[in-house]
Write a protein that holds these residues in place. Sequence first.
Motif, PDB file in Angstrom:
ATOM      1  N   LEU A 181      18.413  31.743 -16.743  1.00  0.00           N
ATOM      2  CA  LEU A 181      17.121  31.081 -16.847  1.00  0.00           C
ATOM      3  C   LEU A 181      16.585  30.761 -15.452  1.00  0.00           C
ATOM      4  N   PRO A 182      15.308  30.360 -15.361  1.00  0.00           N
ATOM      5  CA  PRO A 182      14.757  29.978 -14.048  1.00  0.00           C
ATOM      6  C   PRO A 182      15.484  28.763 -13.457  1.00  0.00           C
ATOM      7  N   ASN A 183      15.294  28.533 -12.174  1.00  0.00           N
ATOM      8  CA  ASN A 183      15.906  27.413 -11.438  1.00  0.00           C
ATOM      9  C   ASN A 183      17.427  27.471 -11.451  1.00  0.00           C
ATOM     10  N   SER A 184      17.974  28.658 -11.447  1.00  0.00           N
ATOM     11  CA  SER A 184      19.417  28.923 -11.430  1.00  0.00           C
ATOM     12  C   SER A 184      20.153  28.282 -12.603  1.00  0.00           C
ATOM     13  N   ASN A 185      19.479  28.057 -13.707  1.00  0.00           N
ATOM     14  CA  ASN A 185      20.128  27.572 -14.922  1.00  0.00           C
ATOM     15  C   ASN A 185      20.656  28.757 -15.715  1.00  0.00           C
ATOM     16  N   VAL A 186      21.692  28.498 -16.490  1.00  0.00           N
ATOM     17  CA  VAL A 186      22.294  29.531 -17.333  1.00  0.00           C
ATOM     18  C   VAL A 186      22.488  28.933 -18.724  1.00  0.00           C
ATOM     19  N   LYS A 187      22.232  29.721 -19.729  1.00  0.00           N
ATOM     20  CA  LYS A 187      22.428  29.277 -21.099  1.00  0.00           C
ATOM     21  C   LYS A 187      23.549  30.094 -21.729  1.00  0.00           C
TER      22      LYS A 187
ATOM     23  N   ASN B 245      24.995  30.551 -25.246  1.00  0.00           N
ATOM     24  CA  ASN B 245      24.574  30.261 -26.616  1.00  0.00           C
ATOM     25  C   ASN B 245      23.592  29.088 -26.581  1.00  0.00           C
ATOM     26  N   SER B 246      23.947  27.932 -27.102  1.00  0.00           N
ATOM     27  CA  SER B 246      23.017  26.802 -27.112  1.00  0.00           C
ATOM     28  C   SER B 246      23.300  25.810 -25.984  1.00  0.00           C
ATOM     29  N   ARG B 247      24.311  26.047 -25.184  1.00  0.00           N
ATOM     30  CA  ARG B 247      24.697  25.120 -24.111  1.00  0.00           C
ATOM     31  C   ARG B 247      24.005  25.517 -22.808  1.00  0.00           C
ATOM     32  N   LEU B 248      23.336  24.545 -22.188  1.00  0.00           N
ATOM     33  CA  LEU B 248      22.618  24.786 -20.939  1.00  0.00           C
ATOM     34  C   LEU B 248      23.452  24.300 -19.768  1.00  0.00           C
ATOM     35  N   VAL B 249      23.686  25.185 -18.801  1.00  0.00           N
ATOM     36  CA  VAL B 249      24.386  24.831 -17.572  1.00  0.00           C
ATOM     37  C   VAL B 249      23.322  24.659 -16.497  1.00  0.00           C
ATOM     38  N   SER B 250      23.218  23.440 -15.961  1.00  0.00           N
ATOM     39  CA  SER B 250      22.184  23.161 -14.962  1.00  0.00           C
ATOM     40  C   SER B 250      22.767  22.340 -13.813  1.00  0.00           C
ATOM     41  N   LYS B 251      22.051  22.340 -12.700  1.00  0.00           N
ATOM     42  CA  LYS B 251      22.499  21.632 -11.508  1.00  0.00           C
ATOM     43  C   LYS B 251      21.817  20.274 -11.427  1.00  0.00           C
ATOM     44  N   MET B 252      22.630  19.233 -11.249  1.00  0.00           N
ATOM     45  CA  MET B 252      22.112  17.876 -11.083  1.00  0.00           C
ATOM     46  C   MET B 252      22.876  17.213  -9.947  1.00  0.00           C
TER      47      MET B 252
ATOM     48  N   ILE C 147      26.916  20.579 -18.190  1.00  0.00           N
ATOM     49  CA  ILE C 147      26.691  21.325 -19.427  1.00  0.00           C
ATOM     50  C   ILE C 147      25.969  20.375 -20.378  1.00  0.00           C
ATOM     51  N   SER C 148      24.968  20.892 -21.080  1.00  0.00           N
ATOM     52  CA  SER C 148      24.053  20.052 -21.855  1.00  0.00           C
ATOM     53  C   SER C 148      24.747  19.111 -22.839  1.00  0.00           C
ATOM     54  N   ASP C 149      25.754  19.539 -23.547  1.00  0.00           N
ATOM     55  CA  ASP C 149      26.389  18.667 -24.547  1.00  0.00           C
ATOM     56  C   ASP C 149      27.788  18.220 -24.133  1.00  0.00           C
ATOM     57  N   SER C 150      28.019  18.124 -22.827  1.00  0.00           N
ATOM     58  CA  SER C 150      29.311  17.686 -22.318  1.00  0.00           C
ATOM     59  C   SER C 150      29.081  16.705 -21.170  1.00  0.00           C
TER      60      SER C 150
ATOM     61  N   THR D  61      31.372  17.244 -15.234  1.00  0.00           N
ATOM     62  CA  THR D  61      30.618  17.811 -14.111  1.00  0.00           C
ATOM     63  C   THR D  61      31.521  18.768 -13.354  1.00  0.00           C
ATOM     64  N   PHE D  62      30.896  19.754 -12.705  1.00  0.00           N
ATOM     65  CA  PHE D  62      31.647  20.797 -12.018  1.00  0.00           C
ATOM     66  C   PHE D  62      31.081  21.025 -10.630  1.00  0.00           C
ATOM     67  N   TYR D  63      31.955  21.332  -9.708  1.00  0.00           N
ATOM     68  CA  TYR D  63      31.570  21.611  -8.328  1.00  0.00           C
ATOM     69  C   TYR D  63      30.978  23.013  -8.201  1.00  0.00           C
ATOM     70  N   LEU D  64      31.537  23.968  -8.934  1.00  0.00           N
ATOM     71  CA  LEU D  64      31.088  25.358  -8.868  1.00  0.00           C
ATOM     72  C   LEU D  64      30.381  25.759 -10.158  1.00  0.00           C
ATOM     73  N   LYS D  65      29.355  26.579 -10.001  1.00  0.00           N
ATOM     74  CA  LYS D  65      28.583  27.046 -11.154  1.00  0.00           C
ATOM     75  C   LYS D  65      29.443  27.919 -12.066  1.00  0.00           C
ATOM     76  N   LYS D  66      30.261  28.781 -11.468  1.00  0.00           N
ATOM     77  CA  LYS D  66      31.077  29.675 -12.293  1.00  0.00           C
ATOM     78  C   LYS D  66      32.102  28.886 -13.111  1.00  0.00           C
ATOM     79  N   SER D  67      32.543  27.744 -12.608  1.00  0.00           N
ATOM     80  CA  SER D  67      33.456  26.899 -13.380  1.00  0.00           C
ATOM     81  C   SER D  67      32.749  26.304 -14.586  1.00  0.00           C
ATOM     82  N   ALA D  68      31.514  25.852 -14.379  1.00  0.00           N
ATOM     83  CA  ALA D  68      30.751  25.270 -15.491  1.00  0.00           C
ATOM     84  C   ALA D  68      30.487  26.314 -16.567  1.00  0.00           C
ATOM     85  N   ILE D  69      30.142  27.524 -16.160  1.00  0.00           N
ATOM     86  CA  ILE D  69      29.902  28.593 -17.132  1.00  0.00           C
ATOM     87  C   ILE D  69      31.200  28.945 -17.853  1.00  0.00           C
TER      88      ILE D  69
END
Length: 143
Positions: free
Chosen positions: A30-36, A38-45, A51-54, A57-65
């Motif tokens: 998705l835009p702004n380096s977000n990744v979805k 299924n229904s879970r959104l991985v975003s940077k804050m 992760i939207s329903d968790s 928090t994660f230091y690396l994006k690939k870990s969150a995905i």
Amino acid sequence: MNRSLINSNLRRQVSNLVDSTESVIKITKLPNSNVKVNSRLVSKMRNLYTISDSKETFYLKKSAIGYALTLEDNDHIMGSTIMRLDHNIGKLTEDIDWYKASYVRTKDSDRRITLYNRISAVQPELETARQQLTEHLKSIKIA
């Protein structure tokens, strides 16, 4: 059997196999380096990925995905391993950053040697943790 009949049978079997094992996990960029996932959104804050329903928090994006994928598969053991490795990588990276900043600021040669030795000791641990995380992420089954 002639060659074209074997070829057509093989193609039909492969297409049946591909059609029967449709992936239930959809990963969308998705835009702004977000990744979805299924229904879970991985975003940077605030420099961490969430992760939207968790609440994790994660230091690396690939870990969150990867963690989102383990949530989809209900693989809690792999999820906790990814979380542990990611938090370890974050801690070691912050340690190295702090040692480097202190090394640049200090004029005391003994203190500089100590900080340099700490950097040298932590870097191999960081590389090992990164390699372990990569191996675990590669072992996650998507389909």
